[in-house]
Design an enzyme around this catalytic site. Structure first.
Site: not given
Length: 730
Positions: A312, A508
Site C-alpha cells: 500500500d 480512511e
C-alpha cells in the site's frame, strides 16, 4: 476492423521504443540493429512463460529492480526518469489528477508516460494503477456507482460483475490498465472509516461479490481489449481491527482470521485476480507488510496465488514507525513476499537501498527474479507489449448513457427500506412534497469519499443526478416540490417531507468515528423543523455505514438507507415513488447505540435492525431480467477438500455442482463429522444432528444453472478424515 493506434506489432513496438528513446535524450539504448531484431519475448505467438523467461534473461539488475518499483505520477520529475530508472509502474494517488480533468487528458497523459517507458533498451511497458473503487472516480464525468456497502445490500453478484465490466471499459478508455479494487475487507466495526468500502460484515458477502474480478478482467486476463487488472485488497484482516481503528491491530486467533477474513481472498484468487494489495494493519502485533507467513506461506503457497503482491501507499516506509526508507524495511517487506513497492515518491533513495540489499545478499536474486516473473507475466497477459497505448474506442464510454443506466439500476437495488409506518412509501407522484437536508442536492455528499479526490468533498464535484433532481424528474408536477436545505418555510400543507441527511465525505483515517456516531447538528436542526410542522417525515439516510439514530427514529414515518449511491440519484427516487420496490437487505447489523460497537450478526447483542433486514412494498419486475434456464432434471454433487490443517484443527472447502439438466433453486449437503466440531462456516447455513452436518445454501448461492458451481467453507476442531458428502438439489 481498422487498426487502432493502440494495436502494435512487435516490430512497431521496437520502432516506437527507438523514437521515444530519442525524444527523452537517453544514450543507454542498444545498437539499432539489435533493437530492430524481434526477440522471443516480443513474439506474441509464444507462450507467456517462454516470453517471460527470455525477457528475464536479457534484463540487468537495474531493469529488474525498476520493475519492482511503483511511483506516483506527480513525483516523476523529470518524466524521463521513468526510463532512466527503468520504473515498472506508475500510479495516481487519491488526489492526483490531470488538467483539464477529462477522459481525453487522462488518455493523453497515459500515452505520454507509456512512450517514455518504452524508451528503454528492452522496451518494457509500464503498468499504470489507480483507485477506481466505485467507478473511475478520479475522472470528472465518469459514472460513479454505489460504494461497496450499497452493492453488498443488493445481494446481486451478477449485477456486480456487470459493474466490473463497465468500470473496466471506462478505465481502459483513459489508457489505465490496473485498478486497486475490489476491496474485500470484512467490516466488523462500523467505527472504521473504511466501512463503506466493504460489501458486508459476514465473509460470504464479500466472497460472493468477487464477481467484480471476473467482470473487470474478463474470463481470461487480456483476452478482451478492455481487460483491466484487478487488486484484491487489503490482505489481511483490516476490517477487524480493535476499536475499528484504521491501520490498527486485528487481534484474532488464526482460526477466526481464516474463517472471517480469508474466504473473500481465497475466492478472488480462484477467479484469477491479478494482484493483491497488503493492508497497513497488523495481525496480533505484526504488520501485514512484514508477515511472511500470511503473504508467502498462506497467500502464495496455500492459496496458490500466482499474481503479484503490491504494497500500500508508503506502507513499507512505515514499518519501523519512522519516516524515510531504510534498507531493513525494504528487506523485511520484500522477503515477506512483497513483489512491487508503492514507494510512491522518493524512488531514487528506494532503488539505491533496494540495490544495496540485493548486492549484500540480504535479498536474494531468486526473490528478485520471482517478483519480476510475477509482474512481467501479468504485463504479457494484459497484452501491454502488443497494445501499449490507449484504445481510444473506449474513451467515449466514460460516463456513457449505458453505464449511467446500469448505475441507476445498482442504486435502486441497493436501497434498504428499514421503516415504513402506515405505508407512507411509495410516495404519490402528484403529492405536494417538501425536500430538505444537506445531501438532497449535493452530488459530492451522495458520492462520498474517493470521489475526485481521496477524501471526497461536498458540492458539485462531478456530473450526475442529485436525489432532489431525481425527485423533480419523477413527479408529475415539479412545481409541487419545494426545497430548502435547512427545512425553512415548511408548513402543514405538504403531503410529506423528504429529509436527505447523513454523513459528509471522508476516507480512511479522517472517517474513523471513535466517539459518537449520530447525525450532526445541522441534520438534527433540520429534522426538528420538519417534525414541528406536523408533516410526515421520510428520511433518506446518505451514509457509509449505520448511524446511531435510534433516538430520532420514532419521529420518522419511514427510513430508507441510501448508503453512498454515487452519481445516479434518480435510482433513489425510483424507489421513493414506487417505480421499483425496495429489495435491498442490510449488509451489516444496525446498532441500537454506538456503545454496542462492534456489533455483528450472531454475537448476542440486540440490534436496532438485524443483518439482512429490509422491507418492501410489492414486487416490481426489473426491465431487463435475466432469462431463466428451462426446467429439467435436478441433481447435484458435492466434493470435499481439506485446504489447510494445524494442530487440533483444519479448514475445508466443499464445492457444489449442478449436474442436472435443469436449474437448482436450492441445495443441501450432508456428511458425517467423524467426531470433528465445526467452529465457523461461511457461504451456507449449518445444522448438526447426531454427529452429522447438513449445510444448506444461502440466499445468494442457491440458484445454480446446469453445470454451475458454488462452494462453502468452514473451520473445525478435530481431524478432517475423508468424508464423502451427499448433495440434494431442489
Amino acid at each position: 476492423m481498422s487498426l487502432t493506434p493502440s494495436v502494435r506489432r512487435p516490430a512497431a513496438v521496437a520502432a516506437l521504443c527507438a523514437a521515444a528513446l530519442a525524444l527523452t535524450g537517453l544514450t543507454a539504448a542498444a545498437p539499432s540493429a539489435e533493437r530492430a531484431a524481434v526477440h522471443p519475448y516480443q513474439n506474441a505467438s509464444l507462450p507467456v512463460a517462454d516470453r517471460v523467461n527470455d525477457l528475464l534473461g536479457r534484463m540487468t539488475l537495474d531493469d529488474k529492480l525498476g520493475q519492482m518499483t511503483q511511483i506516483e505520477k506527480d513525483a516523476l520529475v523529470p518524466q524521463s526518469d521513468l526510463a532512466t530508472y527503468r520504473i515498472g509502474s506508475v500510479l495516481s494517488g487519491g488526489d492526483s489528477t490531470v488538467s483539464p480533468n477529462n477522459a481525453q487528458t487522462w488518455a493523453d497523459t497515459y500515452d505520454s508516460l507509456q512512450r517514455t517507458a518504452l524508451g528503454t533498451p528492452l522496451g518494457i511497458p509500464m503498468i499504470y494503477g489507480i483507485d477506481a473503487v466505485h467507478g473511475h472516480n478520479a475522472v470528472r464525468g465518469a459514472t460513479l456507482f454505489p460504494h461497496n456497502i450499497g452493492l453488498g445490500a443488493t445481494r446481486d453478484p451478477a449485477l456486480v460483475q456487470r459493474i466490473g465490466r463497465a468500470v473496466a471499459e471506462e478505465i481502459a478508455g483513459t489508457g489505465i490498465d490496473w485498478d486497486f479494487a475490489p476491496c474485500l475487507c470484512v467490516a466488523r466495526n462500523d467505527r472504521w472509516g473504511r466501512t463503506y468500502e466493504s460489501f458486508g460484515e459476514k465473509p460470504e458477502l464479500p466472497t460472493s461479490m468477487t464477481t467484480f474480478v471476473t467482470g473487470m478482467q474478463g474470463a481470461t486476463l487480456g483476452a478482451d481489449p478492455a481487460s483491466v487488472l484487478t487488486t484484491a485488497k487489503h490482505y489481511l484482516g483490516d476490517g477487524g481491527t480493535t476499536g475499528g481503528v484504521d491501520q490498527g491491530n486485528t487481534e484474532l486467533s488464526e482460526a477466526d482470521l481464516r474463517a472471517i477474513h480469508l474466504p473473500p481472498f481465497r475466492e478472488a484468487v480462484r477467479r484469477g485476480a491479478g494482484s493483491v494489495m497488503l493492508s497497513y494493519s497488523s495481525w496480533n502485533g505484526v504488520r501485514s507488510h512484514a508477515h511472511k507467513y500470511l503473504v508467502t506461506d498462506v497467500l502464495k503457497g496455500e492459496l496458490g496465488f500466482s499474481g503479484f503482491v503490491v504494497s500500500d501507499w508508503a506502507a513499507v516506509d512505515q514499518l519501523d514507525g519512522q519516516s524515510g526508507f531504510t534498507g531493513a524495511e525494504i528487506r523485511t517487506a520484500v522477503n515477506a513476499g512483497v513483489d512491487m513497492v508503492m514507494v510512491p515518491h522518493d524512488y531514487k533513495k528506494f532503488l539505491s537501498l533496494l540495490r544495496g540489499e540485493v548486492d549484500a545478499g540480504r535479498i536474494s536474486t531468486a526473490r528478485v527474479d520471482d517478483a519480476n516473473r510475477r509482474i512481467l507475466t501479468k504485463k504479457f497477459q494484459l497484452g501491454l507489449f502488443e497494445r501499449p497505448l490507449t484504445d481510444r474506442s473506449y474513451t467515449s464510454t466514460v460516463g456513457s448513457a449505458e453505464h449511467r443506466a446500469l448505475a441507476r439500476q445498482a442504486v435502486r437495488a441497493s436501497q434498504v427500506l428499514l421503516k415504513n409506518d402506515g405505508g407512507i412509501l411509495p410516495l404519490a407522484k402528484n403529492a405536494k412534497l417538501f425536500v430538505a437536508g444537506k445531501s438532497a442536492d449535493d452530488i459530492g455528499n451522495q458520492s462520498g469519499g474517493w470521489t475526485l479526490g481521496w477524501q471526497g468533498r461536498s458540492g458539485p464535484v462531478t456530473e450526475g443526478t442529485t436525489v432532489l433532481r431525481g425527485i423533480r424528474s419523477t413527479v408529475t408536477d415539479p412545481s409541487r416540490v419545494t426545497y430548502d436545505r435547512y427545512g425553512n418555510g415548511i408548513d402543514g400543507s405538504y403531503t410529506a417531507a423528504v429529509a436527505v441527511v447523513g454523513e459528509t465525505p471522508y476516507a480512511e483515517m479522517r472517517g474513523d468515528r471513535p466517539g459518537s456516531m449520530g447525525l450532526d447538528q445541522e441534520d438534527l436542526a433540520t429534522l426538528a423543523k420538519l417534525k414541528a410542522s406536523g408533516v410526515p417525515v421520510v428520511v433518506v439516510l446518505v451514509s457509509g455505514r449505520p448511524l446511531d439514530i435510534a433516538a430520532q427514529l420514532p419521529d420518522w414515518k419511514a427510513l430508507l438507507a441510501a448508503w453512498l449511491p454515487g452519481t445516479e440519484g434518480n435510482g433513489v427516487s425510483d424507489v421513493l415513488f414506487g417505480d421499483y420496490a425496495p429489495t435491498g437487505k442490510l449488509p451489516v447489523t444496525w446498532m441500537r447505540s454506538a456503545s454496542q460497537q462492534p456489533i455483528n450478526d450472531g454475537d448476542g447483542k440486540t440490534p436496532l435492525f438485524p443483518f439482512g433486514h429490509g422491507l418492501t412494498y410489492g414486487a416490481q419486475p426489473d426491465p431487463d431480467p435475466d432469462p431463466g434456464p428451462t426446467p429439467g432434471e435436478k441433481a447435484c454433487t458435492a466434493q470435499f477438500k481439506t485446504t489447510s490443517s494445524w494442530s487440533g484443527g483444519f479448514q475445508a472447502e466443499v464445492t457444489v455442482k449442478n449436474t442436472g439438466t435443469g436449474p437448482l433453486t436450492g441445495w443441501s449437503v450432508g456428511w458425517d463429522l467423524g467426531g470433528a466440531t465445526i467452529t465457523n462456516l461461511w457461504n451456507g447455513s449449518l445444522t448438526v444432528s447426531q454427529g452429522r452436518a447438513t449445510v444448506r445454501n444461502t440466499s445468494f448461492n442457491g440458484s445454480l444453472a446446469p453445470g454451475a458451481v458454488t462452494s462453502f467453507g468452514f473451520t473445525a476442531n478435530g481431524t478432517a478424515g475423508t468424508p464423502a458428502p451427499g448433495c440434494t438439489g431442489s
